[in-house]
Design a protein around this motif. Structure first.
Motif, PDB file in Angstrom:
ATOM      1  N   ALA A   1       0.880  -1.167   0.000  1.00 30.05           N
ATOM      2  CA  ALA A   1       0.000   0.000   0.000  1.00 30.05           C
ATOM      3  C   ALA A   1       0.924   1.225   0.000  1.00 30.05           C
ATOM      4  O   ALA A   1       1.888   1.255  -0.765  1.00 30.05           O
ATOM      5  CB  ALA A   1      -0.965  -0.043   1.177  1.00 30.05           C
ATOM      6  N   SER A   2       0.670   2.237   0.841  1.00 31.71           N
ATOM      7  CA  SER A   2       1.640   3.338   0.959  1.00 31.71           C
ATOM      8  C   SER A   2       2.294   3.316   2.332  1.00 31.71           C
ATOM      9  O   SER A   2       2.614   4.359   2.909  1.00 31.71           O
ATOM     10  CB  SER A   2       0.982   4.691   0.686  1.00 31.71           C
ATOM     11  OG  SER A   2       0.871   4.920  -0.708  1.00 31.71           O
ATOM     12  N   LEU A   3       2.495   2.120   2.851  1.00 33.50           N
ATOM     13  CA  LEU A   3       3.224   1.940   4.100  1.00 33.50           C
ATOM     14  C   LEU A   3       4.702   1.789   3.736  1.00 33.50           C
ATOM     15  O   LEU A   3       5.204   0.683   3.547  1.00 33.50           O
ATOM     16  CB  LEU A   3       2.694   0.713   4.851  1.00 33.50           C
ATOM     17  CG  LEU A   3       1.184   0.737   5.161  1.00 33.50           C
ATOM     18  CD1 LEU A   3       0.747  -0.579   5.774  1.00 33.50           C
ATOM     19  CD2 LEU A   3       0.834   1.907   6.085  1.00 33.50           C
TER      20      LEU A   3
ATOM     21  N   LEU B   1       0.923   1.574  11.465  1.00 36.46           N
ATOM     22  CA  LEU B   1       1.076   0.148  11.764  1.00 36.46           C
ATOM     23  C   LEU B   1       0.428  -0.238  13.097  1.00 36.46           C
ATOM     24  O   LEU B   1       0.219  -1.426  13.358  1.00 36.46           O
ATOM     25  CB  LEU B   1       2.561  -0.216  11.818  1.00 36.46           C
ATOM     26  CG  LEU B   1       3.346  -0.119  10.504  1.00 36.46           C
ATOM     27  CD1 LEU B   1       4.837  -0.269  10.769  1.00 36.46           C
ATOM     28  CD2 LEU B   1       2.876  -1.152   9.491  1.00 36.46           C
ATOM     29  N   ALA B   2       0.126   0.739  13.927  1.00 39.60           N
ATOM     30  CA  ALA B   2      -0.359   0.470  15.287  1.00 39.60           C
ATOM     31  C   ALA B   2      -1.761  -0.136  15.256  1.00 39.60           C
ATOM     32  O   ALA B   2      -2.572   0.199  14.389  1.00 39.60           O
ATOM     33  CB  ALA B   2      -0.361   1.752  16.100  1.00 39.60           C
ATOM     34  N   PRO B   3      -2.077  -1.012  16.213  1.00 35.33           N
ATOM     35  CA  PRO B   3      -3.398  -1.654  16.239  1.00 35.33           C
ATOM     36  C   PRO B   3      -4.560  -0.663  16.317  1.00 35.33           C
ATOM     37  O   PRO B   3      -5.647  -0.944  15.847  1.00 35.33           O
ATOM     38  CB  PRO B   3      -3.342  -2.523  17.501  1.00 35.33           C
ATOM     39  CG  PRO B   3      -1.894  -2.736  17.768  1.00 35.33           C
ATOM     40  CD  PRO B   3      -1.186  -1.518  17.270  1.00 35.33           C
ATOM     41  N   GLU B   4      -4.314   0.515  16.920  1.00 32.57           N
ATOM     42  CA  GLU B   4      -5.394   1.499  17.082  1.00 32.57           C
ATOM     43  C   GLU B   4      -5.439   2.515  15.943  1.00 32.57           C
ATOM     44  O   GLU B   4      -6.177   3.505  16.008  1.00 32.57           O
ATOM     45  CB  GLU B   4      -5.242   2.236  18.422  1.00 32.57           C
ATOM     46  CG  GLU B   4      -4.000   3.113  18.536  1.00 32.57           C
ATOM     47  CD  GLU B   4      -2.751   2.352  18.963  1.00 32.57           C
ATOM     48  OE1 GLU B   4      -1.743   3.031  19.268  1.00 32.57           O
ATOM     49  OE2 GLU B   4      -2.752   1.097  19.007  1.00 32.57           O
ATOM     50  N   ALA B   5      -4.689   2.292  14.877  1.00 32.42           N
ATOM     51  CA  ALA B   5      -4.670   3.238  13.754  1.00 32.42           C
ATOM     52  C   ALA B   5      -6.065   3.377  13.142  1.00 32.42           C
ATOM     53  O   ALA B   5      -6.827   2.417  13.078  1.00 32.42           O
ATOM     54  CB  ALA B   5      -3.689   2.764  12.685  1.00 32.42           C
TER      55      ALA B   5
ATOM     56  N   SER C   1      -4.642   1.834   6.623  1.00 32.69           N
ATOM     57  CA  SER C   1      -3.685   1.503   7.678  1.00 32.69           C
ATOM     58  C   SER C   1      -3.507  -0.010   7.753  1.00 32.69           C
ATOM     59  O   SER C   1      -4.301  -0.779   7.182  1.00 32.69           O
ATOM     60  CB  SER C   1      -4.195   2.026   9.017  1.00 32.69           C
ATOM     61  OG  SER C   1      -5.398   1.360   9.371  1.00 32.69           O
ATOM     62  N   ALA C   2      -2.473  -0.436   8.475  1.00 34.41           N
ATOM     63  CA  ALA C   2      -2.238  -1.872   8.626  1.00 34.41           C
ATOM     64  C   ALA C   2      -3.437  -2.590   9.246  1.00 34.41           C
ATOM     65  O   ALA C   2      -3.857  -3.634   8.731  1.00 34.41           O
ATOM     66  CB  ALA C   2      -0.973  -2.113   9.449  1.00 34.41           C
TER      67      ALA C   2
ATOM     68  N   VAL D   1       5.590  -4.688   4.688  1.00 34.24           N
ATOM     69  CA  VAL D   1       4.788  -5.794   4.152  1.00 34.24           C
ATOM     70  C   VAL D   1       4.588  -6.886   5.208  1.00 34.24           C
ATOM     71  O   VAL D   1       3.626  -7.662   5.143  1.00 34.24           O
ATOM     72  CB  VAL D   1       5.431  -6.355   2.865  1.00 34.24           C
ATOM     73  CG1 VAL D   1       6.712  -7.142   3.173  1.00 34.24           C
ATOM     74  CG2 VAL D   1       4.450  -7.227   2.087  1.00 34.24           C
ATOM     75  N   ARG D   2       5.472  -6.932   6.193  1.00 30.50           N
ATOM     76  CA  ARG D   2       5.338  -7.938   7.250  1.00 30.50           C
ATOM     77  C   ARG D   2       4.022  -7.814   8.019  1.00 30.50           C
ATOM     78  O   ARG D   2       3.578  -8.774   8.641  1.00 30.50           O
ATOM     79  CB  ARG D   2       6.500  -7.828   8.234  1.00 30.50           C
ATOM     80  CG  ARG D   2       7.787  -8.422   7.714  1.00 30.50           C
ATOM     81  CD  ARG D   2       8.673  -8.907   8.832  1.00 30.50           C
ATOM     82  NE  ARG D   2       8.045  -9.968   9.606  1.00 30.50           N
ATOM     83  CZ  ARG D   2       8.572 -10.475  10.710  1.00 30.50           C
ATOM     84  NH1 ARG D   2       9.715 -10.012  11.183  1.00 30.50           N
ATOM     85  NH2 ARG D   2       7.962 -11.449  11.370  1.00 30.50           N
ATOM     86  N   ALA D   3       3.405  -6.647   7.974  1.00 31.73           N
ATOM     87  CA  ALA D   3       2.136  -6.443   8.686  1.00 31.73           C
ATOM     88  C   ALA D   3       1.060  -7.412   8.203  1.00 31.73           C
ATOM     89  O   ALA D   3       0.152  -7.767   8.968  1.00 31.73           O
ATOM     90  CB  ALA D   3       1.659  -5.001   8.517  1.00 31.73           C
ATOM     91  N   VAL D   4       1.149  -7.842   6.942  1.00 33.69           N
ATOM     92  CA  VAL D   4       0.119  -8.731   6.387  1.00 33.69           C
ATOM     93  C   VAL D   4       0.682 -10.066   5.912  1.00 33.69           C
ATOM     94  O   VAL D   4      -0.080 -10.938   5.473  1.00 33.69           O
ATOM     95  CB  VAL D   4      -0.617  -8.051   5.208  1.00 33.69           C
ATOM     96  CG1 VAL D   4      -1.425  -6.861   5.682  1.00 33.69           C
ATOM     97  CG2 VAL D   4       0.368  -7.613   4.130  1.00 33.69           C
TER      98      VAL D   4
END
Length: 223
Positions: free
Chosen positions: A138-140, A151-155, A174-175, A210-213
């Protein structure tokens, strides 16, 4: 992560388009609606060409981008423009395009309005992502100004990010929004991208976003 290597690009594009259509069809039959989140860039174009002609209840599919450059659709760098040219035509022209751009000088001005358009279509039914050689998705982007927040869970659903490698300001899911997807596919080509993918697995998520997904994704690759 599931990794599928294909003998040639044509087979990869065809197989991926049919798999995504099958997954969308399952959601349409079960829920009467589905959402499809896709990347810009040139790599997914052949997948879109095939997907656009497949027989689905497109009128009940919401389509939106993973991310968008903050440029109007008249710009050749607009991901929305590519989407209209390659995916939202033929039978798929009946799909609902959920915008990721609205006229404003800066993306921050439109985040709330655009987020409220995306929210009803989460969780994502089928997600297609790309990956850069720098391991962004994406644009991360590694080194982006607000990457840690995105990347934060609360994004929030959408964020505006700026990075040297990105050129224009970007708006991106967001992630945590990307991670809502029931089916996640990553499409990459060439030895450089495969090497980057292998490298990403030993790096932190800020070094390789990319590790986020990656843990929940099926990666489709060919030379």
């Amino acid at each position: 992560m599931e990794f599928i290597a294909y003998p040639d690009a044509e087979l990869m594009y065809l197989a991926l388009a049919k798999q995504m259509a099958s997954e969308l069809g399952s959601f349409l039959r079960r829920d009467g609606r589905a959402s499809l989140c896709v990347p810009g860039g040139t790599t997914p174009g052949p997948v879109f060409d095939t997907l656009s002609g497949l027989d689905l209840d497109w009128g009940n599919v919401a389509v939106f981008l993973n991310d968008e450059r903050w440029v109007p659709e008249s710009s050749p760098r607009s991901n929305t423009r590519l989407l209209r040219e390659r995916l939202l035509r033929g039978p798929a022209g009946a799909a609902q395009l959920v915008p990721l751009y609205a006229p404003a000088e800066q993306p921050e001005e439109m985040l709330n309005a655009l987020s409220s358009g995306i929210a009803p279509h989460l969780p994502i039914s089928v997600l297609l992502l790309g990956m850069g050689a720098d391991m962004h998705t994406a644009s991360l982007f590694p080194g982006a100004d607000r990457l840690t927040e995105a990347l934060a869970p609360e994004a929030p659903i959408l964020m505006a990010l700026r990075a040297e490698a990105a050129g224009e300001p970007r708006i991106t899911l967001s992630a945590p929004a990307l991670k809502t997807a029931f089916h996640t596919h990553i499409l990459i080509k060439g030895p450089e991208k495969r090497a980057a993918l292998e490298r990403a697995q030993s790096l932190s998520v800020t070094e390789a976003p990319v590790r986020a997904v990656l843990d929940v994704a099926t990666v489709h690759w060919t030379e």
